[in-house]
Design a protein around this motif. Structure first.
Motif, short mmCIF file in Angstrom:
data_model
loop_
_atom_site.label_atom_id
_atom_site.label_comp_id
_atom_site.label_asym_id
_atom_site.label_seq_id
_atom_site.Cartn_x
_atom_site.Cartn_y
_atom_site.Cartn_z
N PRO A 8 52.20 40.02 44.98
CA PRO A 8 51.44 38.98 45.62
C PRO A 8 50.42 38.51 44.94
O PRO A 8 49.32 38.68 45.22
CB PRO A 8 50.95 39.80 46.98
N THR A 9 50.80 37.52 43.93
CA THR A 9 49.84 37.02 42.93
C THR A 9 49.52 35.54 43.25
O THR A 9 48.65 34.97 42.47
CB THR A 9 50.33 37.11 41.53
N PHE A 10 49.85 35.08 44.65
CA PHE A 10 49.44 33.76 45.04
C PHE A 10 48.82 34.03 46.60
O PHE A 10 49.53 34.89 47.04
CB PHE A 10 50.61 32.76 44.98
N GLY A 11 48.10 33.16 46.72
CA GLY A 11 47.76 33.37 48.23
C GLY A 11 46.59 34.07 48.53
O GLY A 11 45.89 34.93 47.63
N THR A 12 46.46 34.50 49.89
CA THR A 12 45.31 35.29 50.45
C THR A 12 45.57 36.71 49.96
O THR A 12 44.60 37.38 50.07
CB THR A 12 45.26 35.15 52.03
N ASP A 13 46.66 37.16 49.70
CA ASP A 13 46.88 38.52 49.45
C ASP A 13 46.71 38.75 47.77
O ASP A 13 47.20 39.92 47.40
CB ASP A 13 48.42 38.86 49.83
N ALA A 14 46.39 37.67 47.21
CA ALA A 14 46.14 37.68 45.64
C ALA A 14 45.00 38.49 45.34
O ALA A 14 43.91 37.90 44.91
CB ALA A 14 46.50 36.53 44.86
N HIS A 15 44.75 39.94 45.35
CA HIS A 15 43.76 40.48 45.20
C HIS A 15 44.19 41.99 44.58
O HIS A 15 45.37 42.32 44.71
CB HIS A 15 42.64 40.65 46.02
N ALA A 16 43.27 42.80 44.13
CA ALA A 16 43.74 44.14 43.63
C ALA A 16 44.36 45.09 44.68
O ALA A 16 45.38 45.51 44.21
CB ALA A 16 42.43 44.87 43.19
N ASP A 17 44.05 45.14 45.74
CA ASP A 17 44.61 45.89 46.72
C ASP A 17 46.06 45.45 47.41
O ASP A 17 47.00 46.44 47.41
CB ASP A 17 43.54 46.05 48.35
N GLY A 18 46.06 44.29 47.41
CA GLY A 18 47.55 43.76 47.72
C GLY A 18 48.49 44.16 46.27
O GLY A 18 49.60 44.44 46.79
N MET A 65 46.77 34.06 40.37
CA MET A 65 46.14 34.98 39.42
C MET A 65 47.03 34.91 38.12
O MET A 65 48.21 34.19 38.00
CB MET A 65 46.55 36.40 40.15
N ASP A 66 46.77 35.24 36.99
CA ASP A 66 47.04 35.35 35.73
C ASP A 66 48.48 36.50 35.73
O ASP A 66 48.28 37.47 36.24
CB ASP A 66 46.28 35.84 34.62
N PRO A 67 49.53 35.93 35.30
CA PRO A 67 50.61 36.58 35.49
C PRO A 67 50.95 37.92 34.77
O PRO A 67 51.13 39.07 35.11
CB PRO A 67 51.84 35.67 35.25
N LEU A 68 50.22 37.84 33.44
CA LEU A 68 50.56 38.74 32.44
C LEU A 68 49.50 39.80 32.77
O LEU A 68 49.71 41.26 32.78
CB LEU A 68 50.24 38.53 30.88
N THR A 69 48.14 39.69 33.06
CA THR A 69 47.26 40.62 33.78
C THR A 69 47.71 41.21 34.83
O THR A 69 47.45 42.56 34.79
CB THR A 69 45.82 39.56 33.95
N LEU A 71 50.53 41.79 35.78
CA LEU A 71 51.88 42.92 35.58
C LEU A 71 51.20 44.05 34.82
O LEU A 71 51.58 45.25 35.13
CB LEU A 71 52.78 42.23 34.64
N ALA A 72 50.22 43.91 34.00
CA ALA A 72 49.55 45.02 33.35
C ALA A 72 48.78 45.96 34.44
O ALA A 72 48.90 47.23 34.33
CB ALA A 72 48.50 44.65 32.49
N PHE A 73 48.34 45.29 35.30
CA PHE A 73 47.42 46.04 36.58
C PHE A 73 48.72 46.87 37.35
O PHE A 73 48.41 47.97 37.58
CB PHE A 73 46.98 44.98 37.26
N ALA A 74 49.92 46.00 37.52
CA ALA A 74 50.67 46.82 38.32
C ALA A 74 51.46 47.87 37.43
O ALA A 74 51.89 48.93 38.14
CB ALA A 74 52.04 45.68 38.61
N ALA A 75 51.56 47.71 36.14
CA ALA A 75 52.05 48.85 35.32
C ALA A 75 51.32 49.98 35.43
O ALA A 75 51.80 51.11 35.52
CB ALA A 75 52.20 48.30 33.71
N ALA A 76 49.88 49.82 35.55
CA ALA A 76 49.14 51.15 35.56
C ALA A 76 49.17 51.74 36.90
O ALA A 76 48.84 52.83 36.87
CB ALA A 76 47.67 50.65 35.62
N HIS A 77 49.78 50.96 37.93
CA HIS A 77 49.97 51.89 39.28
C HIS A 77 51.39 52.18 39.61
O HIS A 77 51.56 52.51 40.85
CB HIS A 77 49.28 50.86 40.25
N THR A 78 52.16 52.12 38.55
CA THR A 78 53.91 52.37 38.77
C THR A 78 54.22 53.29 37.54
O THR A 78 53.61 53.20 36.61
CB THR A 78 54.63 51.20 38.88
N SER A 79 55.33 53.86 37.69
CA SER A 79 55.72 54.63 36.57
C SER A 79 57.32 54.25 36.17
O SER A 79 57.74 54.31 35.05
CB SER A 79 55.85 56.02 36.69
#
Length: 303
Positions: A8-18, A65-69, A71-79
């Motif tokens: 969810p990198t677009f719209g109202t859910d484009a935030h850290a928790d989303g 949101m910036d796409p590469l940033t 994905l880096a954030f998502a990488a930190a929360h997945t394995s």
């Protein structure tokens, strides 16, 4: 067939928790990949109509949101899940900076990056970032030249028509060798040839399967003519469901969840390697979209 889900990198859910919620939930549900797109402008009256039936750009793009940033954030929360762009407009970045960013992301994600490039549809965005709209194909080719050499060689220099890079030592290398897979979004003959001759695969959007597989056959034939093995190419199919409660004649532009489930099953049988869904344009809440994503993967996997 692998299954993916858009972040969810677009719209109202484009935030850290989303992003955290979708990333972790997708991995727990068994999805194979997470994807994000690229946007820098959201004009109320674009100079070119949005490529959809009504030509209106979705208002969710006003918050991007910036796409590469992301994905880096998502990488930190997945394995486990792979991390892809569908698509990243690489032409908005100087190629050397792009090479550094992509390499860094592949290293930080421990080799989970899929790089999907597109050329965009709106000249306004090119004007905003100071990149010419004309000559995009040639610019993409030279960008790919730079990325391939940057990833392959310990010492690197480039002298081309558009870009000059003085000789430099390149110590940071991507975890995936010789580099992250590069997939291209393309639909015209020149673009399909580029996929066949230069890329690791193709990023189409949902369309009737006979038409999709006809285009894939063209790519395979072009690959063979370029002395490439077409079995080494992969297709990652984007589906943007617009859900209705009744079966829609204009499917796959809109339809019921069951129609999209059947479409995914048929795509797998036809030979599609990966299919990912983007529920971001749905008016449903984040929790409701997660529920839909859960029902979708469970039904498709049951097959």
């Amino acid at each position: 067939m692998r299954l993916g889900l858009a972040l969810p990198t677009f719209g109202t859910d484009a935030h850290a928790d989303g992003v955290i919620t979708v990333s972790r939930t997708a991995e727990a549900l068994g999805y194979d990949s997470l994807w994000t797109g690229d946007r820098v402008l959201a004009p109320r009256s674009p100079s070119t109509p949005y490529p959809s039936q009504d030509g209106v750009m979705p208002r969710i793009y006003e918050n991007h949101m910036d796409p590469l940033t992301s994905l880096a954030f998502a990488a930190a929360h997945t394995s486990r899940v792979r991390l892809g762009t569908s698509t990243l407009n690489g032409l908005w970045h100087p190629p050397l900076m792009l090479a550094r960013s992509l390499t860094t992301l592949d290293v930080l994600s421990r080799g989970r990056l899929d790089v999907g490039f597109g050329l965009g549809w709106m000249p306004d965005e090119y004007a905003a970032v100071g990149v010419p709209w004309e000559g995009r194909g040639a610019r993409l080719d030279e960008t790919l030249d730079i990325l391939e050499t940057y990833w392959a060689k310990d010492e690197f220099a480039h002298q081309g028509r558009l870009f000059t890079v003085p000789e430099t030592v390149v110590g940071l290398k991507p975890e995936q060798r010789p580099g992250p897979p590069v997939l291209l979004a393309a639909f015209n003959p020149a673009g399909l040839r580029r996929v066949a001759r230069r890329a690791s695969g193709w990023l189409p959007v949902a369309m009737p399967l006979p038409h999709l597989m006809s285009m894939w056959k063209t790519i395979a034939e072009e690959a063979e003519s370029a002395d490439r093995d077409p079995s080494g190419l992969r297709m990652a199919l984007r589906v943007n469901p617009t859900l209705t409660e009744v079966e829609a004649e204009e499917f796959p532009r809109s339809g019921t969840l069951d129609q999209y489930i059947d479409y995914a099953r048929a795509a797998a049988e036809a030979g599609v390697h990966e299919l990912f869904i983007d529920l971001g344009q749905s008016p449903a809440s984040l929790d409701e979209r997660i529920d839909i994503a859960g029902r979708f993967i469970a039904a498709v996997r049951r097959g």
